[in-house]
Enzyme design. Structure first.
Site, PDB file in Angstrom:
ATOM      1  CG  LEU A   1       6.851   5.862  15.807  1.00 30.42           C
ATOM      2  CD1 LEU A   1       7.683   5.082  16.956  1.00 30.42           C
ATOM      3  CD2 LEU A   1       6.079   4.862  15.257  1.00 30.42           C
TER       4      LEU A   1
ATOM      5  CB  ALA B   1       2.472  12.539  12.313  1.00 30.89           C
TER       6      ALA B   1
ATOM      7  CG  ASP C   1       6.106  -7.644  -2.941  1.00 30.53           C
ATOM      8  OD1 ASP C   1       5.645  -6.680  -2.353  1.00 30.53           O
ATOM      9  OD2 ASP C   1       6.251  -8.811  -2.240  1.00 30.53           O
TER      10      ASP C   1
ATOM     11  CB  CYS D   1      -0.356   3.449  10.333  1.00 29.40           C
ATOM     12  SG  CYS D   1       0.594   3.244   8.900  1.00 29.40           S
ATOM     13  CG  PHE D   2      -4.042   5.809  13.502  1.00 31.02           C
ATOM     14  CD1 PHE D   2      -3.119   6.298  12.846  1.00 31.02           C
ATOM     15  CD2 PHE D   2      -5.303   6.234  13.441  1.00 31.02           C
ATOM     16  CE1 PHE D   2      -3.411   7.479  12.241  1.00 31.02           C
ATOM     17  CE2 PHE D   2      -5.617   7.351  12.795  1.00 31.02           C
ATOM     18  CZ  PHE D   2      -4.548   8.019  12.258  1.00 31.02           C
TER      19      PHE D   2
ATOM     20  CG  PHE E   1      -8.758   0.820   7.560  1.00 31.25           C
ATOM     21  CD1 PHE E   1      -8.052   0.695   6.368  1.00 31.25           C
ATOM     22  CD2 PHE E   1      -8.147   2.222   8.063  1.00 31.25           C
ATOM     23  CE1 PHE E   1      -7.166   1.234   5.807  1.00 31.25           C
ATOM     24  CE2 PHE E   1      -7.457   2.892   7.589  1.00 31.25           C
ATOM     25  CZ  PHE E   1      -6.909   2.556   6.578  1.00 31.25           C
TER      26      PHE E   1
ATOM     27  CB  THR F   1       7.221  -2.810  10.243  1.00 33.37           C
ATOM     28  OG1 THR F   1       6.430  -1.909  10.083  1.00 33.37           O
ATOM     29  CG2 THR F   1       8.439  -2.682   9.687  1.00 33.37           C
TER      30      THR F   1
ATOM     31  CE1 TYR G   1      -4.279  -1.478   0.170  1.00 36.65           C
ATOM     32  CE2 TYR G   1      -3.140  -3.009   1.375  1.00 36.65           C
ATOM     33  CZ  TYR G   1      -4.302  -2.588   0.634  1.00 36.65           C
ATOM     34  OH  TYR G   1      -5.455  -3.327   0.553  1.00 36.65           O
TER      35      TYR G   1
ATOM     36  CB  VAL H   1       9.297  -5.059   3.831  1.00 35.18           C
ATOM     37  CG1 VAL H   1       9.946  -5.173   2.391  1.00 35.18           C
ATOM     38  CG2 VAL H   1      10.155  -4.621   5.002  1.00 35.18           C
TER      39      VAL H   1
HETATM   40  C1  UDX Z   1       3.620  -0.188   4.839  1.00 34.18           C
HETATM   41  C2  UDX Z   1       4.932   0.146   5.777  1.00 34.18           C
HETATM   42  O1  UDX Z   1       5.826  -0.481   5.153  1.00 34.18           O
HETATM   43  C3  UDX Z   1       4.667  -0.121   7.195  1.00 34.18           C
HETATM   44  O2  UDX Z   1       5.583  -0.111   7.986  1.00 34.18           O
HETATM   45  C4  UDX Z   1       3.513   0.997   7.653  1.00 34.18           C
HETATM   46  O3  UDX Z   1       3.459   1.071   8.779  1.00 34.18           O
HETATM   47  C5  UDX Z   1       2.172   0.699   6.715  1.00 34.18           C
HETATM   48  O4  UDX Z   1       2.598   0.533   5.394  1.00 34.18           O
HETATM   49  P1  UDX Z   1       2.358  -1.605   3.523  1.00 34.18           P
HETATM   50  O5  UDX Z   1       2.900  -1.106   2.184  1.00 34.18           O
HETATM   51  O6  UDX Z   1       0.948  -1.206   3.721  1.00 34.18           O
HETATM   52  O7  UDX Z   1       3.216  -1.327   4.658  1.00 34.18           O
HETATM   53  O8  UDX Z   1       2.356  -3.059   3.569  1.00 34.18           O
HETATM   54  P2  UDX Z   1       1.984  -4.107   2.493  1.00 34.18           P
HETATM   55  O9  UDX Z   1       0.903  -3.685   1.720  1.00 34.18           O
HETATM   56  O10 UDX Z   1       1.722  -5.434   3.277  1.00 34.18           O
HETATM   57  O11 UDX Z   1       3.281  -4.317   1.666  1.00 34.18           O
HETATM   58  C6  UDX Z   1       4.470  -4.900   1.991  1.00 34.18           C
HETATM   59  C7  UDX Z   1       5.046  -5.681   0.897  1.00 34.18           C
HETATM   60  O12 UDX Z   1       6.477  -6.054   1.208  1.00 34.18           O
HETATM   61  C8  UDX Z   1       4.283  -6.866   0.524  1.00 34.18           C
HETATM   62  O13 UDX Z   1       3.904  -7.079  -0.797  1.00 34.18           O
HETATM   63  C9  UDX Z   1       5.286  -7.948   0.880  1.00 34.18           C
HETATM   64  O14 UDX Z   1       5.298  -9.170   0.098  1.00 34.18           O
HETATM   65  C10 UDX Z   1       6.599  -7.323   0.658  1.00 34.18           C
HETATM   66  N1  UDX Z   1       7.706  -8.165   1.278  1.00 34.18           N
HETATM   67  C11 UDX Z   1       7.611  -8.212   2.662  1.00 34.18           C
HETATM   68  C12 UDX Z   1       9.169  -8.366   0.618  1.00 34.18           C
HETATM   69  O15 UDX Z   1       8.916  -7.909  -0.713  1.00 34.18           O
HETATM   70  N2  UDX Z   1      10.141  -8.683   1.074  1.00 34.18           N
HETATM   71  C13 UDX Z   1      10.021  -9.002   2.673  1.00 34.18           C
HETATM   72  O16 UDX Z   1      11.067  -9.485   3.123  1.00 34.18           O
HETATM   73  C14 UDX Z   1       8.880  -8.650   3.242  1.00 34.18           C
HETATM   74  C1  UDX Z   2      -3.074   7.087   8.513  1.00 32.71           C
HETATM   75  C2  UDX Z   2      -2.381   8.601   8.781  1.00 32.71           C
HETATM   76  O1  UDX Z   2      -3.618   9.629   8.487  1.00 32.71           O
HETATM   77  C3  UDX Z   2      -1.076   8.672   7.610  1.00 32.71           C
HETATM   78  O2  UDX Z   2      -0.784  10.029   7.739  1.00 32.71           O
HETATM   79  C4  UDX Z   2      -0.323   7.732   7.932  1.00 32.71           C
HETATM   80  O3  UDX Z   2       0.654   7.613   7.161  1.00 32.71           O
HETATM   81  C5  UDX Z   2      -0.910   6.336   8.059  1.00 32.71           C
HETATM   82  O4  UDX Z   2      -1.899   6.076   9.094  1.00 32.71           O
HETATM   83  P1  UDX Z   2      -4.716   5.706   7.302  1.00 32.71           P
HETATM   84  O5  UDX Z   2      -4.514   4.719   8.232  1.00 32.71           O
HETATM   85  O6  UDX Z   2      -4.459   5.470   5.735  1.00 32.71           O
HETATM   86  O7  UDX Z   2      -3.620   6.811   7.599  1.00 32.71           O
HETATM   87  O8  UDX Z   2      -6.257   6.487   7.429  1.00 32.71           O
HETATM   88  P2  UDX Z   2      -6.718   7.570   8.399  1.00 32.71           P
HETATM   89  O9  UDX Z   2      -7.465   8.350   7.228  1.00 32.71           O
HETATM   90  O10 UDX Z   2      -5.885   8.494   9.193  1.00 32.71           O
HETATM   91  O11 UDX Z   2      -7.675   6.876   9.175  1.00 32.71           O
HETATM   92  C6  UDX Z   2      -7.442   5.919  10.150  1.00 32.71           C
HETATM   93  C7  UDX Z   2      -8.582   5.543  10.706  1.00 32.71           C
HETATM   94  O12 UDX Z   2      -9.323   6.400  11.865  1.00 32.71           O
HETATM   95  C8  UDX Z   2      -9.688   5.089   9.761  1.00 32.71           C
HETATM   96  O13 UDX Z   2     -10.312   3.711  10.504  1.00 32.71           O
HETATM   97  C9  UDX Z   2     -10.766   6.221   9.969  1.00 32.71           C
HETATM   98  O14 UDX Z   2     -12.130   5.620   9.697  1.00 32.71           O
HETATM   99  C10 UDX Z   2     -10.761   6.478  11.315  1.00 32.71           C
HETATM  100  N1  UDX Z   2     -11.048   7.864  11.632  1.00 32.71           N
HETATM  101  C11 UDX Z   2     -10.420   8.960  10.989  1.00 32.71           C
HETATM  102  C12 UDX Z   2     -12.222   8.315  12.484  1.00 32.71           C
HETATM  103  O15 UDX Z   2     -12.830   7.412  13.137  1.00 32.71           O
HETATM  104  N2  UDX Z   2     -12.428   9.570  12.644  1.00 32.71           N
HETATM  105  C13 UDX Z   2     -11.698  10.818  12.037  1.00 32.71           C
HETATM  106  O16 UDX Z   2     -12.195  11.965  12.602  1.00 32.71           O
HETATM  107  C14 UDX Z   2     -10.614  10.347  11.201  1.00 32.71           C
END
Ligand code: UDX
Ligand code: UDX
Length: 463
Positions: free
Chosen positions: A222, A224, A35, A277-278, A339, A93, A13, A91
């Protein structure tokens, strides 16, 4: 160093959309996303850009433009590392599920594997960029692995946390509030920082590109996320009080949000925040604070998670209580499983936990989500390990439209704020349901008065 070749490990993502935008905005840079997951790479290479594995508004168009020109998706990790001057680590975490720090600390095994692979392959100097959210001081560990297992080449480690939110990833990447780059304060460190600043300044104005030391950058990410999540838990705490006192949380949020010192964003009461993340980042923060003996700091932030768990449980309890204290064999329809809206991501979605609670009460859950597949929903439930796959399969039925999903239901619960939910023919849905027909609006998106005039018993959050 003028960057002409970038590699990104992790086509998820974060890595996928970020690299697509870099490639689109920097046609002179070759960007290769690698990947381990072959299926994921095959999906990114699907001839029809609509079929890429991540749904984000605007993303398929960008991939269509850049893919094959200067954007490539591959499983040949070694080759991409070898060729690139700059390597992003993106990747996942996840929170550790074993050993020390279980349930709290970030699992860094994938990061370490990446570092070792880079060390083994690299024959020229490289800049390594941490894109994944990581505990503070991870850069130090990566550096130690690279320096001690490498081929004698020089590595610079940068921290460049991603602030994009899912569902608006492309807009956030194209027009970021700020880009944060942390690096060593040595001359080599500053040169590495500048190389990355140059990449971003192809489309981001320099006054929005902030440079700091590595630790400030790591900790800022962290912080933020902790602040954003804390606002949601704060308003959710008020929502419970509103329900007792006759206040309306939407009105309270509006009233406080107009104070320019507070501001209107992230004050929407809900069934609870989700996302990858959160929770993970706060648990990380708590773990780090505890590891330094800062127990008050740790407890302060942990409360944000405790409140969020409470909010999810409170929602399912309310459904059970309102349905005369039993939901056994009753059909309860979930509208939404992701979510948040405009994403197919379900990580830590409140829907999973609410479904789990209701299935424990022997309810039958039927679901419609515009972007989430049944396989994903089932694997989310199976992951909790509350019960066997077969029992989850029995309890869950999934529909491809809301009208069928709601037919013969005793109650509807809104779990995701998809826009289309507000456009339905609610009279038609009401007529097809058991009476009394209940709605539990976990996102406060529906028009309570209108639904009540149709005959629904409406329950929002915090009113
Ligand atoms: C990201 C960030 O990396 C994470 O720290 C953050 O908190 C959330 O967003 P995201 O991109 O959402 O993670 O994760 P994911 O969609 O699971 O993608 C990670 C990719 O890395 C996967 O496609 C997985 O197959 C790949 N991967 C993982 C590798 O290619 N090598 C590895 O050793 C482990
Ligand atoms: C978050 C941070 O916003 C982004 O900056 C960081 O890089 C990754 O984590 P994300 O998790 O993609 O992004 O979505 P976000 O829009 O922050 O929403 C997180 C969760 O909070 C969702 O479940 C959302 O529905 C909820 N939310 C958000 C509420 O319940 N109320 C609000 O007012 C805002």
């Amino acid at each position: 160093m003028k960057i002409t070749k970038i590699c990104c490990i992790g086509a998820g993502y974060v890595g996928g959309p970020t690299m697509a935008v870099i490639a689109q905005k920097c046609p002179h840079i070759q960007v290769t996303v690698v990947d381990l997951n072959e299926q994921r790479i095959a999906d990114w290479n699907d001839p029809n850009p609509e079929n890429i594995p991540i749904y984000e508004p605007g993303l398929s168009e960008i991939v269509a433009e850049a893919r094959g020109r200067n954007l490539f998706f591959s499983t040949d990790v070694d080759k991409a590392i070898d060729e690139a001057q700059m390597i992003f680590i993106s990747v996942n975490t996840p929170t550790k599920t074993y050993g020390k720090g279980k349930g709290m600390a970030a699992d860094l095994k994938y990061i370490e594997l990446c570092a070792r692979q880079i060390a083994r392959v690299a024959k020229q100097n490289k800049i390594v960029v941490e894109k994944s959210t990581l505990p503070v001081r991870t850069a130090e560990a990566i550096k130690s692995i690279l320096d001690n297992t490498g081929n004698g080449v020089q590595f610079q480690i940068l921290s460049n946390p991603e602030f994009l939110a899912e569902g608006t990833a492309v807009a956030d990447l194209l027009n970021p509030d700020r880009i944060l780059i942390g690096g060593d304060t040595t001359q080599e460190g500053e040169e590495a920082i500048n190389s990355l600043v140059e990449v971003y300044s192809n489309w981001v104005s320099k006054d929005r590109i902030l440079t700091t030391n590595v630790w400030s950058s790591e900790l800022s990410k962290l912080t933020a996320n902790a602040f954003l999540a804390q606002r949601i838990s704060s308003i959710n705490a008020m929502s419970e009080l509103c329900e007792k006192t006759g206040a309306n949380v939407n009105e309270v949020a509006k009233a406080i949000g107009m104070d320019s010192r507070i501001g209107p964003k992230f004050l929407k009461a809900s069934v609870g925040f989700g996302g990858s993340c959160f929770q993970k980042d706060i648990l990380n923060l708590v773990y780090i604070a505890k590891s330094y003996g800062l127990n008050e700091v740790a407890d302060y932030w942990e409360q944000v998670i405790i409140m969020n768990d409470h909010q999810k449980r409170r929602f399912s309890n309310k459904i059970v209580q309102t349905l005369y204290n039993t939901v056994a064999d009753k059909k309860i329809t979930f509208l939404g499983w992701a979510f948040k809206k405009d994403t197919n991501d379900t990580r830590e979605s409140a829907a999973i936990y609410v479904a789990d609670d209701l299935i424990n009460e022997q309810a039958k859950i039927s679901v419609f989500d515009p972007k989430v597949s049944k396989t994903k929903m089932l694997s989310d439930l199976d992951y909790l390990e509350t019960r066997e796959n077969k029992n989850n399969l029995d309890a869950l039925s999934v529909f491809d439209n809301a009208y069928d999903a709601c037919k013969d239901a005793h109650a509807i619960a809104i779990l995701t704020e998809w826009d289309e939910f507000t456009t339905y023919d609610w009279k038609r849905i009401y007529d097809s349901m058991h009476k009394p027909a209940f709605i539990f609006d976990g996102r406060n998106i529906l028009n309570a008065k209108q639904l009540e005039s149709i005959g629904f018993v409406y329950n929002g959050i915090g009113a």
